[in-house]
Design a protein around this motif. Structure first.
Motif, PDB file in Angstrom:
ATOM      1  N   ASP A 129       0.801  -1.235   0.039  1.00  0.00           N
ATOM      2  CA  ASP A 129      -0.060   0.131   0.121  1.00  0.00           C
ATOM      3  C   ASP A 129       0.881   1.210  -0.002  1.00  0.00           C
ATOM      4  O   ASP A 129       2.007   0.983   0.417  1.00  0.00           O
ATOM      5  CB  ASP A 129      -0.939   0.102   1.172  1.00  0.00           C
ATOM      6  CG  ASP A 129      -2.055   1.101   1.042  1.00  0.00           C
ATOM      7  OD1 ASP A 129      -2.461   1.163   0.112  1.00  0.00           O
ATOM      8  OD2 ASP A 129      -2.717   1.077   1.834  1.00  0.00           O
ATOM      9  N   VAL A 130       0.141   2.316  -0.255  1.00  0.00           N
ATOM     10  CA  VAL A 130       1.160   3.716  -0.283  1.00  0.00           C
ATOM     11  C   VAL A 130       0.166   4.705   0.527  1.00  0.00           C
ATOM     12  O   VAL A 130      -0.936   4.776   0.162  1.00  0.00           O
ATOM     13  CB  VAL A 130       1.203   4.472  -1.760  1.00  0.00           C
ATOM     14  CG1 VAL A 130       1.842   5.514  -1.748  1.00  0.00           C
ATOM     15  CG2 VAL A 130       2.065   3.274  -2.873  1.00  0.00           C
ATOM     16  N   VAL A 131       0.956   5.297   1.466  1.00  0.00           N
ATOM     17  CA  VAL A 131       0.321   6.317   2.220  1.00  0.00           C
ATOM     18  C   VAL A 131       0.829   7.560   1.735  1.00  0.00           C
ATOM     19  O   VAL A 131       2.129   7.719   1.822  1.00  0.00           O
ATOM     20  CB  VAL A 131       0.670   5.988   3.591  1.00  0.00           C
ATOM     21  CG1 VAL A 131      -0.081   7.185   4.628  1.00  0.00           C
ATOM     22  CG2 VAL A 131       0.276   4.697   4.078  1.00  0.00           C
ATOM     23  N   GLU A 132      -0.260   8.645   1.459  1.00  0.00           N
ATOM     24  CA  GLU A 132       0.308   9.900   0.969  1.00  0.00           C
ATOM     25  C   GLU A 132      -0.106  10.923   2.010  1.00  0.00           C
ATOM     26  O   GLU A 132      -1.152  10.781   2.569  1.00  0.00           O
ATOM     27  CB  GLU A 132      -0.352  10.184  -0.458  1.00  0.00           C
ATOM     28  CG  GLU A 132       0.000   8.957  -1.405  1.00  0.00           C
ATOM     29  CD  GLU A 132      -1.126   9.072  -2.739  1.00  0.00           C
ATOM     30  OE1 GLU A 132      -1.694   9.990  -2.953  1.00  0.00           O
ATOM     31  OE2 GLU A 132      -1.167   7.759  -3.106  1.00  0.00           O
ATOM     32  N   GLY A 151      -0.049  29.226  12.178  1.00  0.00           N
ATOM     33  CA  GLY A 151      -1.645  28.988  12.456  1.00  0.00           C
ATOM     34  C   GLY A 151      -1.577  27.359  12.167  1.00  0.00           C
ATOM     35  O   GLY A 151      -0.762  26.595  12.464  1.00  0.00           O
ATOM     36  N   ARG A 152      -3.150  27.127  12.003  1.00  0.00           N
ATOM     37  CA  ARG A 152      -3.146  25.544  12.169  1.00  0.00           C
ATOM     38  C   ARG A 152      -3.012  24.949  10.566  1.00  0.00           C
ATOM     39  O   ARG A 152      -3.574  25.335   9.541  1.00  0.00           O
ATOM     40  CB  ARG A 152      -4.588  25.285  12.594  1.00  0.00           C
ATOM     41  CG  ARG A 152      -4.885  25.715  13.928  1.00  0.00           C
ATOM     42  CD  ARG A 152      -6.579  25.963  14.085  1.00  0.00           C
ATOM     43  NE  ARG A 152      -7.339  25.066  13.922  1.00  0.00           N
ATOM     44  CZ  ARG A 152      -7.646  24.003  14.829  1.00  0.00           C
ATOM     45  NH1 ARG A 152      -7.005  24.035  16.022  1.00  0.00           N
ATOM     46  NH2 ARG A 152      -8.452  23.011  14.645  1.00  0.00           N
ATOM     47  N   TYR A 153      -2.325  23.739  10.690  1.00  0.00           N
ATOM     48  CA  TYR A 153      -1.990  22.731   9.619  1.00  0.00           C
ATOM     49  C   TYR A 153      -2.778  21.620   9.777  1.00  0.00           C
ATOM     50  O   TYR A 153      -2.672  20.910  10.840  1.00  0.00           O
ATOM     51  CB  TYR A 153      -0.672  22.866   9.389  1.00  0.00           C
ATOM     52  CG  TYR A 153       0.021  23.890   8.562  1.00  0.00           C
ATOM     53  CD1 TYR A 153       0.389  25.137   9.507  1.00  0.00           C
ATOM     54  CD2 TYR A 153       0.863  23.780   7.712  1.00  0.00           C
ATOM     55  CE1 TYR A 153       1.330  25.930   9.208  1.00  0.00           C
ATOM     56  CE2 TYR A 153       1.435  25.080   7.300  1.00  0.00           C
ATOM     57  CZ  TYR A 153       1.668  25.976   7.923  1.00  0.00           C
ATOM     58  OH  TYR A 153       2.357  27.202   7.561  1.00  0.00           O
ATOM     59  N   ARG A 154      -3.415  21.163   8.749  1.00  0.00           N
ATOM     60  CA  ARG A 154      -4.126  19.662   8.681  1.00  0.00           C
ATOM     61  C   ARG A 154      -3.011  18.866   8.020  1.00  0.00           C
ATOM     62  O   ARG A 154      -2.739  19.044   6.850  1.00  0.00           O
ATOM     63  CB  ARG A 154      -5.413  19.904   7.920  1.00  0.00           C
ATOM     64  CG  ARG A 154      -6.600  19.754   8.657  1.00  0.00           C
ATOM     65  CD  ARG A 154      -7.780  20.074   7.949  1.00  0.00           C
ATOM     66  NE  ARG A 154      -8.402  18.814   7.567  1.00  0.00           N
ATOM     67  CZ  ARG A 154      -9.064  17.934   8.438  1.00  0.00           C
ATOM     68  NH1 ARG A 154      -9.406  18.356   9.518  1.00  0.00           N
ATOM     69  NH2 ARG A 154      -9.815  17.147   8.053  1.00  0.00           N
ATOM     70  N   PHE A 155      -2.740  17.797   8.624  1.00  0.00           N
ATOM     71  CA  PHE A 155      -2.004  16.584   8.089  1.00  0.00           C
ATOM     72  C   PHE A 155      -3.009  15.645   7.631  1.00  0.00           C
ATOM     73  O   PHE A 155      -3.794  15.059   8.536  1.00  0.00           O
ATOM     74  CB  PHE A 155      -1.104  16.183   9.053  1.00  0.00           C
ATOM     75  CG  PHE A 155       0.357  17.100   9.279  1.00  0.00           C
ATOM     76  CD1 PHE A 155       0.150  18.336   9.035  1.00  0.00           C
ATOM     77  CD2 PHE A 155       1.420  16.252   9.411  1.00  0.00           C
ATOM     78  CE1 PHE A 155       1.293  19.215   9.354  1.00  0.00           C
ATOM     79  CE2 PHE A 155       2.544  17.060   9.485  1.00  0.00           C
ATOM     80  CZ  PHE A 155       2.430  18.644   9.524  1.00  0.00           C
ATOM     81  N   VAL A 156      -3.034  15.522   6.667  1.00  0.00           N
ATOM     82  CA  VAL A 156      -3.937  14.254   5.759  1.00  0.00           C
ATOM     83  C   VAL A 156      -3.388  13.121   5.278  1.00  0.00           C
ATOM     84  O   VAL A 156      -2.725  13.483   4.291  1.00  0.00           O
ATOM     85  CB  VAL A 156      -4.900  15.153   4.724  1.00  0.00           C
ATOM     86  CG1 VAL A 156      -5.977  13.877   4.400  1.00  0.00           C
ATOM     87  CG2 VAL A 156      -5.521  16.283   5.394  1.00  0.00           C
ATOM     88  N   ALA A 157      -3.709  11.994   5.645  1.00  0.00           N
ATOM     89  CA  ALA A 157      -3.191  10.832   5.257  1.00  0.00           C
ATOM     90  C   ALA A 157      -4.081  10.447   4.354  1.00  0.00           C
ATOM     91  O   ALA A 157      -5.191   9.942   4.664  1.00  0.00           O
ATOM     92  CB  ALA A 157      -2.636   9.895   6.243  1.00  0.00           C
ATOM     93  N   ALA A 158      -3.766  10.212   2.982  1.00  0.00           N
ATOM     94  CA  ALA A 158      -4.871   9.766   2.010  1.00  0.00           C
ATOM     95  C   ALA A 158      -4.350   8.931   1.096  1.00  0.00           C
ATOM     96  O   ALA A 158      -3.102   8.845   0.932  1.00  0.00           O
ATOM     97  CB  ALA A 158      -5.414  11.117   1.510  1.00  0.00           C
TER      98      ALA A 158
END
Ligand code: BGC
Length: 763
Positions: A680-683, A741-748
């Motif tokens: 699998d690949v996690v981006e 500020g706020r950063y969203r880390f999204v693993a998709a």
């Protein structure tokens, strides 16, 4: 010669030092101006055919430097190119052959999302460079996929600079582990082929720093390629090879590049300006370039210090090369072992885009194999990125070797039809020059045979192919779109097979994106195998039957229509009704500044940083066909336990008193919850606050590929996001700026998927 002269000559030669790693300044001081010019300006080409051909040293290589024997300076040899070493496969006077492994194209290497396997490709390719007597491989090509019509996209990696940069770094490390060099190219902004020698890329510094230069920066900082090749084009009015701001300020002073800079073959005009800018080696070289350099010094237009700086770097390159070490190359690399590496990399780069219960399929039962490309697989592209490979396994052979039984009516028909087509294509190709597309067999729609095959076979595989390359961009209608005959073939096959409840798989053997939105519903499965190198048919057969579980991911977005592309309005349209005329696009011969024709003389990069998914995820009015990073598997994975850990600055084990965070580490647990082993690949995408700065909705900041996970097996992948990688280029301050500020880390799983998210705050 008298005895006295002989004694004097012997004494002199005993006193003259020869080049060593530690005496470069001394050697530079002993070189005459003519010798310096000879080192910097290449040997030229004995048979220049436009893609760099050199018969000095290694037949069919691209170029070489002059030797200065009195100071022990050897000549070193350069050869192309990204998908393997390009030299002539035969030589007069010997029956021995000099074939090189045809590896998967750059785009496919990027589709693996696996730097480890790319490093292995580099190791194998670099061994061929070494064993065939070449010193520097003119690769990797790493320009950004700005527009799907660029004729050399197949040599390049991705629309994303992080993916391109990390894949390039692995490639460079693998090759250079053999003690031979690489040349990352084409620096920079060579994103179109049309009028490539004269086109002016007009682009903002922010887009350059964050997108177009960024991939190079990553590869250079991580892997220190021995050389870098400047591009042909202008950038904001200056030739890339004549731009001190690019080669000295950014490349060397800012990024710490330690290698030598080489021009693209025949690139730029003003030799003195190139040397002054820090473009050390002028390739492939000519008498006029050699004379121009000497004259410029004599006229005082070029300072000797500039020349010496370039010569110093050139000698720094030479002392690393096999030619300097006196390496005795074998001319016999292990091509069989390298074919296995080619296969392993291709296996990981195949991207499964659609699968409605069609795959895996076979080898049991009967398979109907259609489309001329199934019988004439395309291993790679044309131009300098081509490779003289010993063979190409097409899909007909790949399936047969994999134990598939092919439906006999179609098999017999295509085998005979393709023999005629091979003759026809060979005749046309024989008359063509290198810039013209390779002639392809004409698609056929054998209606009656399709009907019969639908009765007898259990499934249909249909392959469509595209080949293109250097010197020309792709035609929107003939290369990007499927042709009427191709659509008609797919329509017939789909009608006949679906009427009998049988599935149809489309295989795309392509060097770059084709339009898919209009026909994808006709296929039950779509597999993109790119141009997978010499072992292509074997790779595809093993993915089709499930022996290999696909784990490739798209390194670019596939939009629904060309008009949706962010650069569609600022990219040349090639007109199929006007025969391609290379000289037409050379009319701005010379160093002229009066650019007049849009997209030919100059190209505006109006989309700025909004390239590929950065645009589609932020500004596009409608969805895409397949997003960046997308790719299916035959198994499924569950992601859990996302954690974001911080690493604080410290020196000598003592934490920074201000508690400064310098890196975030993101962990994700991946579990194979399906019934087949797979990778699998996690981006990892980051969404910045985007309040005080204009920021894309998402930017890829890290990724990880799992090892092969058996059903039920888990692993934790860790991805690193250095805080400085969150910065953007501030045009006003002329520097990098990290927005607070706020950063969203999204693993998709791709650029459009919701994924798992965590928020962090930067103060
Ligand atoms: C290409 C380069 C190549 C060189 C030598 C040029 O035409 O743009 O990529 O390395 O030729 O063959």
């Amino acid at each position: 010669m008298s005895m006295l002269t002989l004694i004097l000559a012997a004494a002199l030669s005993a006193a003259t030092p020869v080049l060593r790693e530690d005496n470069i300044p001394e050697i530079v001081s002993l070189l005459t101006l003519e010798e310096k010019a000879a080192i910097l300006v290449g040997c030229g080409s004995t048979a220049f055919d436009g893609i760099g051909r050199n018969d000095i040293g290694v037949k069919g290589s691209a170029g070489a430097t002059h030797a200065v024997p009195r100071l022990g300076i050897p000549s070193i040899v350069f050869a192309d190119g990204p998908a393997g070493l390009r030299i002539d496969p035969t030589r007069p006077g010997t029956d021995k052959t000099f074939y090189c492994t045809g590896f998967p194209i750059g785009t496919m290497l990027a589709s693996t999302w696996n730097p480890e396997i790319v490093r292995e490709v580099g190791e194998a390719m670099g061994n061929e460079v070494l064993e065939y007597g070449v010193d520097v491989l003119l690769a990797p090509g790493m320009n950004i996929h700005r527009n799907p019509l660029c004729g050399r996209n197949f040599e390049y990696f991705s629309e994303d600079p992080l993916l391109a940069g990390l894949i390039a770094a692995a490639y460079v490390e693998g090759i250079q582990s053999n003690g031979v060099g690489t040349s990352v190219k084409h620096f920079a902004l060579n994103n179109q082929e049309l009028n490539r020698l004269h086109n002016d890329a007009r682009v903002s510094m922010r887009a350059m720093r964050e997108i177009y230069l960024r991939a190079f920066e990553i590869a250079i900082r991580k892997a220190q390629p021995w050389t870098l090749m400047t591009s042909y084009n202008y950038i904001n009015g200056t030739h890339a090879s004549e731009a001190p701001w690019l080669l000295t300020d950014i490349l060397r002073n800012d990024w710490g590049f330690e290698g030598a800079v080489v021009t693209d073959w025949g690139g730029g005009y003003d030799t003195a300006a190139q040397i002054h800018a820090g473009n050390d080696l002028i390739q492939s070289g000519s008498d006029s370039r050699y004379n121009a350099l000497i004259q410029a010094v004599k006229d005082g237009r070029l300072a000797m210090e500039d020349v010496d700086a370039c010569v110093t770097r050139a000698l720094g390159l030479i002392v690393k090369c096999p030619a300097f070490r006196g390496y005795k190359h074998s001319d016999s690399p292990d091509l069989q072992a390298h074919a296995k590496v080619c296969r392993a990399a291709a296996d990981e780069g195949v991207v499964l885009l659609k699968n409605k219960g069609a795959l895996p399929a076979g080898p049991d039962g009967v398979t109907a194999l259609l489309g001329v490309t199934s019988y004439a697989f395309i291993a790679g592209g044309t131009g300098s990125g081509d490779v003289h490979r010993p063979y190409i396994v097409d899909l007909q052979k790949g399936l047969a070797d994999g134990g598939f039984t092919l439906e006999s009516g179609l098999d017999t028909f295509y085998t005979s039809y393709m023999q005629d087509e091979h003759w026809r294509c060979a005749m046309i190709d024989g008359q063509n020059s290198w810039v013209i597309d390779r002639e392809r067999p004409i698609e056929v729609v054998p209606e009656e045979l399709i009907r019969q095959a639908a009765d007898k076979a259990d499934r249909a595989f249909v392959t469509f192919g595209r080949v293109f390359g250097e010197g020309k961009d792709r035609d929107l209608h003939y290369s990007y779109m499927l042709q009427d005959r191709e659509i008609e073939l797919l329509r017939r096959v789909s009608e006949e097979f679906h009427a009998r409840g049988k599935k149809v798989t489309v295989i795309l053997n392509i060097g770059g994106v084709v339009e898919m939105e209009s026909w994808k519903d006709m296929a039950d499965a779509i597999l993109v195998c790119w141009q997978p190198g010499e072992e292509g048919g074997h790779t595809v057969a093993s993915v089709l039957c499930g022996e290999v579980n696909p784990s490739g991911r798209l390194p670019m977005t596939i939009s629904r229509s060309y008009e949706d592309e962010p650069s569609a309005g600022n990219f040349p349209r090639i007109y199929a009704d006007k025969p391609f005329n290379y000289s037409f696009y050379r009319r701005l011969e010379g160093n002229k500044k009066d650019y007049t024709v849009k997209d030919i003389d100059y190209t505006d990069y109006d989309e700025g940083i909004y390239v590929g998914y950065r645009y589609f995820g932020t500004k596009a009015p409608r969805a895409v066909c397949y997003p960046f990073g997308y790719g299916l598997s035959y198994t499924s994975f569950r992601w859990s336990d996302m954690k974001v850990l911080s690493r604080y600055a410290q020196s000598d084990g003592v934490l920074d008193p201000d508690g400064k965070i310098i890196e975030y580490m993101v962990d994700i647990q991946v579990t194979n919850i399906g019934s087949r082993a797979g990778k699998d690949v996690v981006e990892l995408y980051v969404k910045a606050p985007g309040k005080s700065m204009d920021k894309p909705e998402r930017e890829l900041k890290a990724f990880a590929k799992t090892p092969l996970l058996q059903p039920g097996e888990s692993c934790t992948v860790r991805m690193s996001v250095p805080v400085e990688s969150l910065a953007s280029w501030d045009e006003t301050a002329e520097g990098w700026e990290i927005e607070r500020g706020r950063y969203r880390f999204v693993a998709a799983r791709d650029a459009a998927e919701k994924g798992l998210a965590k928020t962090i705050r930067i103060r």
